[in-house]
Write an enzyme that holds these catalytic residues in place. Sequence first.
Site, PDB file in Angstrom:
ATOM      1  N   ASP A   6       0.793  -1.252   0.000  1.00 59.96           N
ATOM      2  CA  ASP A   6       0.000   0.000   0.000  1.00 59.96           C
ATOM      3  C   ASP A   6       0.819   1.294   0.000  1.00 59.96           C
ATOM      4  O   ASP A   6       0.455   2.257   0.712  1.00 59.96           O
ATOM      5  CB  ASP A   6      -0.960   0.016   1.199  1.00 59.96           C
ATOM      6  CG  ASP A   6      -1.931  -1.153   1.199  1.00 59.96           C
ATOM      7  OD1 ASP A   6      -1.891  -1.966   0.268  1.00 59.96           O
ATOM      8  OD2 ASP A   6      -2.731  -1.251   2.154  1.00 59.96           O
TER       9      ASP A   6
ATOM     10  N   GLU B  60      -4.609  -0.849  -1.340  1.00 61.80           N
ATOM     11  CA  GLU B  60      -5.920  -0.902  -0.676  1.00 61.80           C
ATOM     12  C   GLU B  60      -6.865  -0.039  -1.504  1.00 61.80           C
ATOM     13  O   GLU B  60      -6.637   1.169  -1.658  1.00 61.80           O
ATOM     14  CB  GLU B  60      -5.824  -0.367   0.762  1.00 61.80           C
ATOM     15  CG  GLU B  60      -7.160  -0.477   1.489  1.00 61.80           C
ATOM     16  CD  GLU B  60      -7.079  -0.096   2.973  1.00 61.80           C
ATOM     17  OE1 GLU B  60      -5.962  -0.003   3.514  1.00 61.80           O
ATOM     18  OE2 GLU B  60      -8.153   0.112   3.565  1.00 61.80           O
TER      19      GLU B  60
ATOM     20  N   LYS C  98      -6.654  -4.843  -3.040  1.00 57.03           N
ATOM     21  CA  LYS C  98      -7.252  -5.505  -1.872  1.00 57.03           C
ATOM     22  C   LYS C  98      -8.286  -4.607  -1.200  1.00 57.03           C
ATOM     23  O   LYS C  98      -8.019  -3.437  -0.942  1.00 57.03           O
ATOM     24  CB  LYS C  98      -6.149  -5.930  -0.893  1.00 57.03           C
ATOM     25  CG  LYS C  98      -5.356  -4.782  -0.289  1.00 57.03           C
ATOM     26  CD  LYS C  98      -4.258  -5.351   0.583  1.00 57.03           C
ATOM     27  CE  LYS C  98      -3.512  -4.343   1.398  1.00 57.03           C
ATOM     28  NZ  LYS C  98      -4.275  -3.524   2.310  1.00 57.03           N
TER      29      LYS C  98
ATOM     30  N   CYS D  86      -2.019  -2.545   7.796  1.00 54.77           N
ATOM     31  CA  CYS D  86      -2.025  -3.466   6.647  1.00 54.77           C
ATOM     32  C   CYS D  86      -0.800  -4.378   6.587  1.00 54.77           C
ATOM     33  O   CYS D  86      -0.886  -5.523   6.141  1.00 54.77           O
ATOM     34  CB  CYS D  86      -2.185  -2.675   5.360  1.00 54.77           C
ATOM     35  SG  CYS D  86      -3.833  -1.941   5.254  1.00 54.77           S
TER      36      CYS D  86
ATOM     37  N   VAL E 294       3.260   0.283   4.188  1.00 55.79           N
ATOM     38  CA  VAL E 294       2.518   0.984   5.248  1.00 55.79           C
ATOM     39  C   VAL E 294       1.116   0.417   5.408  1.00 55.79           C
ATOM     40  O   VAL E 294       0.579  -0.162   4.482  1.00 55.79           O
ATOM     41  CB  VAL E 294       2.424   2.491   4.916  1.00 55.79           C
ATOM     42  CG1 VAL E 294       3.792   3.110   4.876  1.00 55.79           C
ATOM     43  CG2 VAL E 294       1.668   2.775   3.614  1.00 55.79           C
ATOM     44  N   THR E 295       0.553   0.671   6.588  1.00 64.41           N
ATOM     45  CA  THR E 295       1.225   1.100   7.797  1.00 64.41           C
ATOM     46  C   THR E 295       1.627  -0.147   8.592  1.00 64.41           C
ATOM     47  O   THR E 295       0.948  -1.167   8.514  1.00 64.41           O
ATOM     48  CB  THR E 295       0.334   2.013   8.685  1.00 64.41           C
ATOM     49  OG1 THR E 295      -0.826   1.292   9.079  1.00 64.41           O
ATOM     50  CG2 THR E 295      -0.081   3.274   7.931  1.00 64.41           C
TER      51      THR E 295
ATOM     52  N   GLN F   1       8.583 -14.052  21.106  1.00 64.10           N
ATOM     53  CA  GLN F   1       8.223 -15.465  21.290  1.00 64.10           C
ATOM     54  C   GLN F   1       8.782 -16.341  20.160  1.00 64.10           C
ATOM     55  O   GLN F   1       8.062 -17.097  19.514  1.00 64.10           O
ATOM     56  CB  GLN F   1       6.703 -15.625  21.365  1.00 64.10           C
ATOM     57  CG  GLN F   1       6.046 -14.769  22.455  1.00 64.10           C
ATOM     58  CD  GLN F   1       4.551 -14.947  22.471  1.00 64.10           C
ATOM     59  OE1 GLN F   1       4.050 -16.002  22.855  1.00 64.10           O
ATOM     60  NE2 GLN F   1       3.841 -13.923  22.042  1.00 64.10           N
TER      61      GLN F   1
ATOM     62  N   LYS G 243      -7.645  -4.846   4.964  1.00 65.78           N
ATOM     63  CA  LYS G 243      -6.317  -4.501   5.485  1.00 65.78           C
ATOM     64  C   LYS G 243      -5.332  -5.613   5.137  1.00 65.78           C
ATOM     65  O   LYS G 243      -4.208  -5.355   4.735  1.00 65.78           O
ATOM     66  CB  LYS G 243      -6.385  -4.269   7.004  1.00 65.78           C
ATOM     67  CG  LYS G 243      -7.381  -3.193   7.434  1.00 65.78           C
ATOM     68  CD  LYS G 243      -7.114  -1.860   6.763  1.00 65.78           C
ATOM     69  CE  LYS G 243      -8.123  -0.807   7.190  1.00 65.78           C
ATOM     70  NZ  LYS G 243      -8.092   0.379   6.305  1.00 65.78           N
TER      71      LYS G 243
HETATM   72  C1  C5J Z   1      -2.989   0.565   5.565  1.00 65.84           C
HETATM   73  C2  C5J Z   1      -4.715   1.780   6.700  1.00 65.84           C
HETATM   74  N1  C5J Z   1      -2.498   0.360   4.362  1.00 65.84           N
HETATM   75  N2  C5J Z   1      -3.923   2.153   7.693  1.00 65.84           N
HETATM   76  N3  C5J Z   1      -4.234   1.079   5.643  1.00 65.84           N
HETATM   77  O1  C5J Z   1      -2.330   0.344   6.564  1.00 65.84           O
HETATM   78  O2  C5J Z   1      -5.899   2.063   6.710  1.00 65.84           O
END
Ligand code: C5J
Length: 222
Positions: free
Chosen positions: A24, A72, A129, A162, A157-158, A202, A132
Site C-alpha cells: 500500500d 488498498e 485488496k 495493513c 505501510v502502515t 516469542q 487490510k
Molecule cells: C494501511 C490503513 N495500508 N492504515 N491502511 O495500513 O488504513
Amino acid sequence: MHNIKALPFDFKFDGQTIALIVIDMQRDFAEPGGFGASLGNDVSRIGTIVPTVKKLIEGFRQAQLSVIHTMECHLPDLSDCPPAKRNRGSPTLRIGDVGPMGRVLIAGEPGTAIISELAPLPNEVVIKKPGKGAFYATRLDDELKLHGITHLVFAGVTTEVCVQTTMREANDRGYDCLLAEDATESYFAEFKTAAIDMIRAQSAIVGWTATTDEILKGINNV
Ligand code: C5J
C-alpha cells in the site's frame, strides 16, 4: 541456502522461493488530501521511507526475484466496501468521496495510485485488496503458490495495520515472513516499534525483522 541476519534469529531460505511484498505505498496514505489525512493523521512520516523501499525493490529486481505490490482500494460502486468500513468514525472524507486527488481509495483514481517513485513494472503482480490484509478476497495466495514462493519479505505501510495484518495472514498460511524494519512506517512511531516487537517476540511468533541492508546482502548471498 541463503541467510539474512535478522531478529530474533537468522532468516534462511532457498534461492527462488522468496518474494518481496510492498504494501500500500499509495498516494492516499502518503499525501495530504488522501485517506490517511482524512483520518487526522500526519502523513509526512510515510514519505520518509520511500528511498529505502525503492532500494529494496531495486535489489529484488536486480536479483531477479519477484516483487509484488498491493493497493488498498475499492470498486467505484463500493460493492466491495462494507458499510462498517465506510461509515466508521468521523473522517473529513469517507471512502468513495471526491477529494483533491479524486475519489478516496477507489481503484483507478489518482490518489489511489502507488507513489510514482515506487511504481510497479509491467511484469510485476499488483494485488488490489479491499481489506487490510492482502490475502482477504484476493488471488495473492494462488499467485504465490503458482510461483513456488514460501518466504516473504514485507515493506510498506502502515506497519501495525495493513503490513502486520498481512504478515499474520501469511504466517497462518505457512509462509515464513520477514519485515524490513526501515522500509515500513506508521503514523504513530510507538505503534511501529510495538508492531516490530510483537512480530518477532516469542521466537518469531509472526515472523522476523531485519534492516534493508541485511536483506539485500542476504538475497545476494554476500
Ligand atoms: C494501511 C490503513 N495500508 N492504515 N491502511 O495500513 O488504513
